[in-house]
Design an enzyme around this catalytic site. Structure first.
Site, PDB file in Angstrom:
ATOM      1  N   GLU A 212       7.672 -55.573  -9.567  1.00 12.38           N
ATOM      2  CA  GLU A 212       8.943 -56.261  -9.295  1.00 12.38           C
ATOM      3  C   GLU A 212       8.903 -57.750  -9.643  1.00 12.38           C
ATOM      4  O   GLU A 212       9.052 -58.613  -8.766  1.00 12.38           O
ATOM      5  CB  GLU A 212       9.350 -56.071  -7.824  1.00 12.38           C
ATOM      6  CG  GLU A 212       9.492 -54.619  -7.423  1.00 12.38           C
ATOM      7  CD  GLU A 212       9.989 -54.441  -5.981  1.00 12.38           C
ATOM      8  OE1 GLU A 212      10.203 -55.444  -5.291  1.00 12.38           O
ATOM      9  OE2 GLU A 212      10.161 -53.284  -5.564  1.00 12.38           O
TER      10      GLU A 212
ATOM     11  N   GLU B 120       8.731 -46.533  -6.291  1.00 16.46           N
ATOM     12  CA  GLU B 120       9.051 -46.791  -4.881  1.00 16.46           C
ATOM     13  C   GLU B 120      10.454 -46.269  -4.600  1.00 16.46           C
ATOM     14  O   GLU B 120      11.366 -46.455  -5.409  1.00 16.46           O
ATOM     15  CB  GLU B 120       9.062 -48.297  -4.543  1.00 16.46           C
ATOM     16  CG  GLU B 120       7.709 -48.943  -4.492  1.00 16.46           C
ATOM     17  CD  GLU B 120       7.782 -50.430  -4.122  1.00 16.46           C
ATOM     18  OE1 GLU B 120       8.747 -50.858  -3.451  1.00 16.46           O
ATOM     19  OE2 GLU B 120       6.860 -51.155  -4.532  1.00 16.46           O
TER      20      GLU B 120
END
Ligand code: IFM
Length: 452
Positions: free
Chosen positions: A166, A354
């Site tokens: 991320e 995720e």
């Protein structure tokens, strides 16, 4: 009845990250990270909570791998704390740090659980931040040296590697809005951070290709994507969606897959957005083997002239279920984003690296059980949405629930629980929640149980 069976070699995993679960952050010669410093600075985190103990996974990793076995996982995604390996960020290697991850990998393999390693999940060595951190162009080489050390140490046993987790959060939370470590709020820093993150990614991919780990292994990048929907069909709202989509969803993927940054970044950052050398873009744009997508929610966006630099305001969707982090539950956007990635960037193998939800779980077991029906439903719906994407031709190879354990949710401390497994932080007792049992059933039926 729908058939939700997944491909035979599908990876069923769960994910965690080093600072969020390990505890003992300075044990065995490890160097402090920016998260150590940030969480030890008063008022930065919920109740000033830190990752000093977290889930004590550094000492209990064997029990945690046994839990993974109980859930039936065939893959586990974790990150390496850079400062355990290079206490000063560069130079001297700390063998004890390598040994820890090596033992963890062996333990996983013993149980036929495929290790999936992320090299950077936000815990930059403090020593490197003191040298400018992600603002210093040299970080690309610092990161590549660290990555190469790990390829050499674990590449004989680890086949799946991700460079960064991320990068958008690192830039947005860490350098633009200051809610994450290192806590800067500076419009001019954010573009440099984006670019250096991507250069670091590119350098690490290069080193992977020339290492022996690169012979059989795969390397990719993990991004968090959030489909943007307009609050109305007004020209201003549609324009807002174009900008917010570029900022969040295309800022990292366009340069990696298409070789250039979205035009909108000029519009958003104005004079803070420099022009970048072509050779940097070539470095960033080299091929990767897979893309990891972290998906939690969507956003409905409305134009708001006051809210700079994006001129956007997310409109709460009060009629939908909200998770404990006030994220709307919106599974169909998971299918949509997977299809969008395929359409825009081609048929690269995808993993959902995720997906999960914080909900307010009972703090203590009732009749020995932690029932979390909202999370069960969240997983049911999102796994169905993932299956839908496969039926529509998306090359989805695996799914990792976030998270294996309740853990340290960064600035929110221990106030949000995302685990399939409940952690009683006063005793470190682990208990599989009903969502964990449900996920285990889905795994053992290779998805078929999603029909129920
Ligand atoms: O806990 C985080 C994780 O570190 C990165 N992705 C989102 C999760 C939930 O907020």
């Amino acid at each position: 009845m729908n058939d939700y069976t997944f491909p035979a070699d599908f990876l069923w995993g769960a994910a965690t990250s080093a600072y969020q679960i390990e505890g003992s952050p300075t044990a065995d010669g490890a160097g402090r990270s920016i998260w150590h410093r940030f969480s030890h600075t008063p008022s930065n985190t919920y109740l000033n909570q830190t990752g000093d103990v977290a889930c004590d996974h550094y000492r209990r990793y064997k029990d945690d791998v046994a839990l993974m076995g109980e859930l039936g996982l065939n893959a586990y995604r974790f990150s390496i704390a850079w400062g355990r390996i290079f206490p000063e960020g560069t130079g001297r290697v700390n063998q004890k740090g390598i040994d820890f991850y090596s033992r963890l990998v062996d333990e996983l393999l013993e149980r036929d659980i495929e290790p999936n390693v992320t090299l950077y999940h936000w815990d930059l060595p403090e020593a490197l931040d003191n040298r400018g951190g992600w603002l210093n162009r040299d970080i690309a080489n610092w990161f590549a040296d660290y990555a190469a050390t790990m390829f050499d140490a674990l590449g004989d046993r680890v086949a799946m590697w991700s460079t960064l987790n991320e990068p958008w959060v690192v830039m947005d939370g860490g350098y633009l809005f200051g809610v994450m470590a290192p806590g800067h709020s500076n419009l001019f820093e954010a573009p440099l951070v984006t670019h250096n993150l991507l250069r670091a990614h590119g350098c690490a991919v290069q080193r992977f290709r020339s290492s022996s780990a690169g012979n059989n292994g795969k390397i990719g990048l993990v991004v968090n994507l959030e489909p943007k929907y307009p609050a109305s069909q007004s020209a201003q709202d549609l324009d807002t969606v174009r900008r917010t989509d570029a900022y969040m969803n295309r800022q990292y993927l366009d340069p990696v897959f298409l070789g250039n940054y979205p035009e909108e970044l000029n519009e958003i950052f104005g004079e803070a957005w420099p022009s970048w050398p072509d050779e940097d873009l070539r470095l960033i744009g080299q091929p990767i083997d897979f893309l990891g997508i972290n998906y939690y929610t969507r956003k409905v966006e409305r134009y708001d002239a006051e809210l700079l630099p994006l001129r956007a305001k997310a409109v709460p969707q009060v009629e939908s279920t909200q998770t404990g982090t006030s994220w709307e539950v919106f599974p169909e956007a998971l299918t949509r984003i997977l299809l969008w990635v395929k359409e825009r960037y081609g048929d690269v193998p995808l993993y959902i690296t995720e997906n999960g939800a914080a909900f307010y779980d009972p703090p203590h077991p009732i009749d020995g059980k932690i029932e979390d029906p909202l999370r069960v439903e969240y997983y049911r719906q999102h796994l169905r949405a993932a299956h839908d994407a496969i039926s529509k031709g998306v090359n989805l190879r695996g799914y990792f629930a976030w998270s294996l354990l309740d853990n340290y949710e960064w600035a929110l401390g221990y106030s949000k629980r995302f685990g399939l497994v409940h952690v009683d932080y006063s005793t470190q007792t682990r208990r599989i929640k009903s969502s964990g049992r449900y996920y285990a059933k889905v795994i053992s039926s290779n998805g078929a149980a999603l029909a129920e």
